[in-house]
Scaffold this motif. Structure first.
Motif, PDB file in Angstrom:
ATOM      1  N   GLU A  95       5.575  -3.900  -0.152  1.00  0.00           N
ATOM      2  CA  GLU A  95       5.009  -5.245  -0.183  1.00  0.00           C
ATOM      3  C   GLU A  95       3.493  -5.193  -0.451  1.00  0.00           C
ATOM      4  OE1 GLU A  95       6.804  -7.697  -0.524  1.00  0.00           O
ATOM      5  OE2 GLU A  95       5.341  -9.312  -0.316  1.00  0.00           O
ATOM      6  N   THR A  96       2.818  -4.212   0.174  1.00  0.00           N
ATOM      7  CA  THR A  96       1.370  -4.050  -0.065  1.00  0.00           C
ATOM      8  C   THR A  96       1.112  -3.750  -1.540  1.00  0.00           C
ATOM      9  OG1 THR A  96       1.239  -3.049   2.129  1.00  0.00           O
ATOM     10  CG2 THR A  96      -0.696  -2.821   0.730  1.00  0.00           C
ATOM     11  N   ILE A  97       1.900  -2.855  -2.095  1.00  0.00           N
ATOM     12  CA  ILE A  97       1.731  -2.498  -3.516  1.00  0.00           C
ATOM     13  C   ILE A  97       1.968  -3.732  -4.390  1.00  0.00           C
ATOM     14  CG2 ILE A  97       2.698  -1.111  -5.408  1.00  0.00           C
ATOM     15  CD1 ILE A  97       3.341   1.057  -3.268  1.00  0.00           C
ATOM     16  N   ARG A  98       3.028  -4.452  -4.079  1.00  0.00           N
ATOM     17  CA  ARG A  98       3.376  -5.634  -4.882  1.00  0.00           C
ATOM     18  C   ARG A  98       2.257  -6.684  -4.846  1.00  0.00           C
ATOM     19  NH1 ARG A  98       5.558 -10.454  -4.938  1.00  0.00           N
ATOM     20  NH2 ARG A  98       5.376 -10.738  -2.691  1.00  0.00           N
ATOM     21  N   THR A  99       1.702  -6.907  -3.661  1.00  0.00           N
ATOM     22  CA  THR A  99       0.675  -7.947  -3.539  1.00  0.00           C
ATOM     23  C   THR A  99      -0.711  -7.482  -4.020  1.00  0.00           C
ATOM     24  OG1 THR A  99       0.364  -7.319  -1.233  1.00  0.00           O
ATOM     25  CG2 THR A  99       1.813  -9.194  -1.663  1.00  0.00           C
ATOM     26  N   HIS A 100      -0.881  -6.172  -4.156  1.00  0.00           N
ATOM     27  CA  HIS A 100      -2.167  -5.651  -4.667  1.00  0.00           C
ATOM     28  C   HIS A 100      -1.959  -4.976  -6.028  1.00  0.00           C
ATOM     29  CE1 HIS A 100      -2.922  -6.050  -0.340  1.00  0.00           C
ATOM     30  NE2 HIS A 100      -4.202  -6.124  -0.638  1.00  0.00           N
ATOM     31  N   TRP A 101      -1.091  -5.556  -6.823  1.00  0.00           N
ATOM     32  CA  TRP A 101      -0.700  -4.939  -8.100  1.00  0.00           C
ATOM     33  C   TRP A 101      -1.897  -4.651  -9.004  1.00  0.00           C
ATOM     34  CZ3 TRP A 101       3.638  -2.576  -9.088  1.00  0.00           C
ATOM     35  CH2 TRP A 101       3.986  -2.291 -10.396  1.00  0.00           C
ATOM     36  N   ALA A 102      -2.896  -5.529  -8.962  1.00  0.00           N
ATOM     37  CA  ALA A 102      -4.039  -5.353  -9.871  1.00  0.00           C
ATOM     38  C   ALA A 102      -5.070  -4.357  -9.335  1.00  0.00           C
ATOM     39  CB  ALA A 102      -4.704  -6.708 -10.108  1.00  0.00           C
ATOM     40  N   ALA A 103      -5.002  -4.056  -8.049  1.00  0.00           N
ATOM     41  CA  ALA A 103      -5.992  -3.121  -7.476  1.00  0.00           C
ATOM     42  C   ALA A 103      -5.721  -1.710  -8.003  1.00  0.00           C
ATOM     43  CB  ALA A 103      -5.883  -3.134  -5.953  1.00  0.00           C
ATOM     44  N   PRO A 104      -6.800  -0.964  -8.328  1.00  0.00           N
ATOM     45  CA  PRO A 104      -6.576   0.381  -8.893  1.00  0.00           C
ATOM     46  C   PRO A 104      -5.684   1.253  -8.016  1.00  0.00           C
ATOM     47  CG  PRO A 104      -8.891  -0.227  -9.025  1.00  0.00           C
ATOM     48  CD  PRO A 104      -8.227  -1.310  -8.232  1.00  0.00           C
ATOM     49  N   ASP A 105      -5.864   1.127  -6.692  1.00  0.00           N
ATOM     50  CA  ASP A 105      -5.066   1.991  -5.796  1.00  0.00           C
ATOM     51  C   ASP A 105      -3.961   1.203  -5.078  1.00  0.00           C
ATOM     52  OD1 ASP A 105      -6.478   0.440  -4.057  1.00  0.00           O
ATOM     53  OD2 ASP A 105      -7.270   2.097  -2.855  1.00  0.00           O
ATOM     54  N   PHE A 106      -3.645   0.043  -5.584  1.00  0.00           N
ATOM     55  CA  PHE A 106      -2.607  -0.826  -5.001  1.00  0.00           C
ATOM     56  C   PHE A 106      -2.888  -1.171  -3.534  1.00  0.00           C
ATOM     57  CE2 PHE A 106      -0.092   1.449  -8.304  1.00  0.00           C
ATOM     58  CZ  PHE A 106       0.308   0.350  -9.047  1.00  0.00           C
ATOM     59  N   GLY A 107      -4.120  -0.951  -3.099  1.00  0.00           N
ATOM     60  CA  GLY A 107      -4.441  -1.246  -1.695  1.00  0.00           C
ATOM     61  C   GLY A 107      -3.897  -0.223  -0.716  1.00  0.00           C
ATOM     62  N   VAL A 108      -3.431   0.918  -1.232  1.00  0.00           N
ATOM     63  CA  VAL A 108      -2.881   1.929  -0.309  1.00  0.00           C
ATOM     64  C   VAL A 108      -3.649   3.259  -0.407  1.00  0.00           C
ATOM     65  CG1 VAL A 108      -0.564   0.939  -0.225  1.00  0.00           C
ATOM     66  CG2 VAL A 108      -1.118   2.628  -1.997  1.00  0.00           C
ATOM     67  N   GLY A 109      -4.847   3.188  -0.964  1.00  0.00           N
ATOM     68  CA  GLY A 109      -5.651   4.402  -1.152  1.00  0.00           C
ATOM     69  C   GLY A 109      -5.992   5.100   0.153  1.00  0.00           C
ATOM     70  N   HIS A 110      -6.044   4.330   1.235  1.00  0.00           N
ATOM     71  CA  HIS A 110      -6.366   4.950   2.535  1.00  0.00           C
ATOM     72  C   HIS A 110      -5.200   5.803   3.041  1.00  0.00           C
ATOM     73  CE1 HIS A 110      -4.430   1.081   3.184  1.00  0.00           C
ATOM     74  NE2 HIS A 110      -3.968   1.572   4.312  1.00  0.00           N
ATOM     75  N   SER A 111      -3.984   5.426   2.690  1.00  0.00           N
ATOM     76  CA  SER A 111      -2.810   6.198   3.133  1.00  0.00           C
ATOM     77  C   SER A 111      -2.422   7.281   2.131  1.00  0.00           C
ATOM     78  CB  SER A 111      -1.612   5.266   3.328  1.00  0.00           C
ATOM     79  OG  SER A 111      -1.907   4.312   4.308  1.00  0.00           O
ATOM     80  N   PHE A 112      -2.717   7.029   0.855  1.00  0.00           N
ATOM     81  CA  PHE A 112      -2.386   8.005  -0.194  1.00  0.00           C
ATOM     82  C   PHE A 112      -3.686   8.315  -0.937  1.00  0.00           C
ATOM     83  CE2 PHE A 112       1.304   5.378   0.636  1.00  0.00           C
ATOM     84  CZ  PHE A 112       2.310   6.305   0.808  1.00  0.00           C
ATOM     85  N   VAL A 113      -4.416   9.283  -0.405  1.00  0.00           N
ATOM     86  CA  VAL A 113      -5.767   9.537  -0.927  1.00  0.00           C
ATOM     87  C   VAL A 113      -5.753  10.053  -2.365  1.00  0.00           C
ATOM     88  CG1 VAL A 113      -6.876   9.922   1.299  1.00  0.00           C
ATOM     89  CG2 VAL A 113      -5.722  11.811   0.177  1.00  0.00           C
ATOM     90  N   TRP A 114      -4.608  10.499  -2.837  1.00  0.00           N
ATOM     91  CA  TRP A 114      -4.502  11.092  -4.168  1.00  0.00           C
ATOM     92  C   TRP A 114      -4.195  10.043  -5.243  1.00  0.00           C
ATOM     93  CZ3 TRP A 114       0.305   9.684  -5.608  1.00  0.00           C
ATOM     94  CH2 TRP A 114       1.218   9.449  -4.586  1.00  0.00           C
ATOM     95  N   VAL A 115      -3.990   8.772  -4.837  1.00  0.00           N
ATOM     96  CA  VAL A 115      -3.473   7.793  -5.798  1.00  0.00           C
ATOM     97  C   VAL A 115      -4.445   7.548  -6.969  1.00  0.00           C
ATOM     98  CG1 VAL A 115      -4.255   5.756  -4.506  1.00  0.00           C
ATOM     99  CG2 VAL A 115      -2.342   5.552  -6.064  1.00  0.00           C
ATOM    100  N   ASN A 116      -5.734   7.548  -6.691  1.00  0.00           N
ATOM    101  CA  ASN A 116      -6.685   7.311  -7.786  1.00  0.00           C
ATOM    102  C   ASN A 116      -6.707   8.486  -8.767  1.00  0.00           C
ATOM    103  OD1 ASN A 116      -7.717   4.693  -7.467  1.00  0.00           O
ATOM    104  ND2 ASN A 116      -8.837   5.363  -5.640  1.00  0.00           N
TER     105      ASN A 116
END
Lengths: 146, 230
Positions: free
Chosen positions: B126-147
């Motif tokens: 749900e976080t990814i879906r609602t932050h679709w435009a954010a470079p890290d989908f708003g989950v960069g704190h939990s998945f530090v490798w996403v960027n």
């Protein structure tokens, strides 16, 4: 009540040997299984692995010595001391043997891959042995005061 | 319990250390030998390991299956897992795949999944879906490798992206290793990591073969001796 106290006194005398043997059996079995596993994987150092795996058996020797040091006629007067010293020493010997077995198993598993850490890997097991020796020595010291 | 629970002391002691993932050129133990060492697993543990494998191994996943069907299937596998450590390890791995799927979907120009669409698995869909435009989908704190993964994907560096993904999966599998030395969890986490090392080693062989073939072609095209005796 008196019979119970006497029974506890006998329990205190035999517990170091009995529980020490139980702990040693479990500890040696854990470390022994690790030794067998390591021997499957490696082509040398078999004697070393088996040697480490029997380290927890020292606890049964401590237990036997404590048992003989406590051996005396059990009376209502001495039973409490025999139980207190013997049973606590037995618990220490039981637990240290089991956990020493696990420490030895880890040392075997680690040193098969990196033989150069063999000595250091044994340090935790040696320290655990030290705690068993504390319990053993002070059980002997206190046994003389009964 | 006095002795703790160490049913697989012998099995774990017989398995070689895997070493760092990215240094792996050949797996520390072959698939056949690994299978031999795991012969003595209790039937229920064997079944758990197979279920874990079926949920994660690309060879055993039906790629024609819809996302919703796959999500439903893995949800069942996770729910059936008998211990918390394996459940968490499996969940983490599927969440990594979900995040990568989102990165790829967005990179292809795809829209955010519709509300209620079963497009991924885990706590962050749900976080990814609602932050679709954010470079890290708003989950960069939990998945530090996403960027880092996004940068590799955008640069078309597929090998680099694969390296980031495998390293993230490797780290996730190692996160639950503490306190598990000789139990079933230790065996399962070892197998999870071995599969990653095996996959990495295969990629490496494939990349080397491709590179070798390309060099041969280049040498032939240039009319120069390849250095290899005919």
């Amino acid at each position: 009540m008196n019979d119970l106290v006497i029974a506890l006194g006998w329990l205190g005398i035999f517990a170091p040997m009995g529980l020490g043997a139980l702990g040693a059996a479990i500890g040696v079995s854990i470390a022994g299984q690790a030794a067998i596993g390591a021997m499957v994987e490696t082509d040398s150092g078999y004697g070393r692995y088996i040697g480490i795996s029997v380290i927890p058996s020292s606890n049964v020797i401590y237990g036997i010595v404590v048992m003989f040091s406590l051996q005396q006629p059990v009376t209502a007067h001495s039973a409490g001391a025999l139980f207190g010293i013997g049973f606590i020493a037995a618990l220490v010997l039981l637990y240290t043997a089991v956990w020493q077995g696990r420490a030895c198993a880890s040392a075997i598993a680690a040193s098969k891959t990196k033989p150069e850490i063999f000595g250091l890997a044994l340090a935790p097991a040696a320290i655990v042995e030290g705690f068993a020796v504390f319990a053993f020595v002070f059980a002997l010291v206190l046994a003389r005061t009964i | 319990m006095i002795a703790g629970h160490d049913p697989y002391v012998m099995e774990m002691a017989s398995l070689p250390a895997l070493g760092p993932l990215l240094g792996t050129t050949t797996p520390a133990i072959s698939a056949t030998r690994l299978e031999e060492r795991l012969r003595n697993l209790a039937p229920e543990d064997r079944a758990d390991l197979d279920a874990l494998d079926a949920a994660l191994s690309w060879d055993r996943i039906d790629l024609g299956e819809s996302d919703a069907a796959f999500v439903a299937a893995v949800t069942k596998v996770v729910a059936r897992a008998r211990n918390d450590t394996l459940r968490a390890a499996l969940r983490d791995r599927l969440e990594i795949r979900t995040l990568i799927a989102a990165l790829r979907r967005r990179h292809r120009g795809g829209e955010a999944p519709a509300h209620g669409e079963a497009w991924g698995y885990g706590r962050f869909t749900e976080t990814i879906r609602t932050h679709w435009a954010a470079p890290d989908f708003g989950v960069g704190h939990s998945f530090v490798w996403v960027n880092k993964a996004r940068e590799r994907l955008e640069a078309g560096d597929t090998a680099g992206l694969e390296r980031v993904i495998l390293q993230a999966a490797w780290d996730a599998a190692g996160r639950y290793g503490d306190g598990h030395t000789f139990d079933f969890e230790a065996v399962a986490l070892y197998v999870l990591r071995w599969r990653l090392a095996d996959r990495w080693a295969r990629y490496d062989v494939a990349a080397a073969t491709t590179r070798f073939a390309a060099l041969l072609d280049a040498a032939r095209d240039a009319g120069q001796p390849s250095g290899i005796a005919p």
